[in-house]
Scaffold this active site. Structure first.
Site, mmCIF file in Angstrom:
data_model
loop_
_atom_site.group_PDB
_atom_site.id
_atom_site.type_symbol
_atom_site.label_atom_id
_atom_site.label_comp_id
_atom_site.label_asym_id
_atom_site.label_seq_id
_atom_site.Cartn_x
_atom_site.Cartn_y
_atom_site.Cartn_z
ATOM 1 C CB SER A 1 -8.592 -15.815 -35.481
ATOM 2 O OG SER A 1 -9.980 -15.748 -35.703
ATOM 3 C CE1 TYR B 1 -8.962 -21.453 -34.575
ATOM 4 C CE2 TYR B 1 -10.437 -19.576 -34.327
ATOM 5 C CZ TYR B 1 -9.480 -20.262 -35.050
ATOM 6 O OH TYR B 1 -9.027 -19.741 -36.244
#
Ligand SMILES: NC(=O)c1ccc[n+]([C@@H]2O[C@H](COP(=O)([O-])OP(=O)(O)OC[C@H]3O[C@@H](n4cnc5c(N)ncnc54)[C@H](OP(=O)(O)O)[C@@H]3O)[C@@H](O)[C@H]2O)c1
Length: 247
Positions: free
Chosen positions: A133, A146
């Site tokens: 990401s 995350y």
């Protein structure tokens, strides 16, 4: 890799994985698709079959190391895997612990990549894409678990890319910004440059065709977080990142 024919995608029951399955689907394409939600996965299968692809589905948790190895070996026996996309992942929030996020996003990737690598090493070729990401460019106060999980898999992919270069195995890291999916649907804050999943799938598909080391998009987010932010002094970076809304 140009024109992969046999493709395995984890987390294909929704969002980016679903869009990737649909984008790759076509005549003479075999897709091995996994997820945990049967209804959603079957809907993706039907959609891809309408594009004349051959679809095999599997309800499987990426955390089950033994089952993942067995499933990947079985898929490869059906049709030798050209491309494996380790996409399944979750985000923080809604009572999900840091450990759960790290487990699924990191160990889930290991459990997908390791058996695929074994098969590709043995036959001297293939392609593996790892879903990181833009949040994987550095640790972020807005999503500590995350972002850490995505930093880890980005580093893993970058390391593997060099390691298996001479064995003709292409390894790529995918770093999307905000893409519309179940994962982002619960975000209460405004998501800059939010992208449709079908557009994201096309960018990823093109990037994998060109064997790009890191497929980061949209370019505005990639430029801001990947290039401009690191040029600032640490104290300023901290101040900016402290203002990001919590996930
Ligand atoms: N959307 C974004 O803005 C964005 C940005 C950067 C990176 N990403 C990454 O892109 C990937 C896909 O996310 P998405 O946005 O498409 O979210 P999504 O719509 O929630 O899709 C996540 C997929 O992963 C599967 N999955 C989750 N945990 C699993 C497990 N333990 N075992 C097997 N499958 C599991 C889900 O399957 P079931 O629903 O069937 O359980 C689903 O198919 C993730 O790795 C995410 O971190 C997303």
């Amino acid at each position: 890799m140009k024109n992969p024919k046999s493709i395995l995608i984890t987390g294909a029951s929704s969002g980016i994985g679903r869009a990737l399955a649909f984008d790759y689907a076509g005549p003479d394409i075999t897709l091995f698709l996994s997820g945990r939600n049967e209804e959603r996965l079957m809907a993706v299968k039907k959609l891809c079959e309408e594009k004349s692809a051959t679809i095999y589905t599997k309800i499987i948790d990426v955390l089950d190391e033994d089952e993942m190895k067995q499933w990947i070996d079985e898929c490869d026996a059906v049709r030798s895997l050209d491309l494996v996309i380790a996409n399944a992942g979750i985000s923080s929030g809604h009572g999900v612990s840091a450990r759960q996020v790290f487990n699924i996003n990191v160990h889930g990737v290991f459990n997908t990549v390791a058996p695929s690598l074994d098969l590709m090493k043995a036959r001297g070729g293939g392609q593996i894409a790892i879903m990181s990401s833009i949040a994987g460019f550095r640790g972020l106060p807005s999503s500590p678990a995350y972002s850490t999980s995505k930093v880890a898999v980005k580093a893993y992919g970058e390391a593997l890319r060099g390691r298996y270069y001479h064995q003709n195995i292409e390894i790529n890291v995918i770093c999307p910004g905000f893409v519309k999916s179940r994962l982002t649907a619960t975000n209460k804050f405004k998501m800059p440059f939010l992208m449709e999943s079908d557009k994201a799938a096309k960018i990823i598909h093109r990037g994998l065709e060109k064997n790009k080391a890191v497929i980061a998009f949209p370019w505005q987010m990639s430029l801001l977080i990947g290039v401009l932010l690191p040029l600032l002094p640490d104290i300023l970076i901290e101040r900016i990142l402290r203002r990001l809304p919590e996930k």
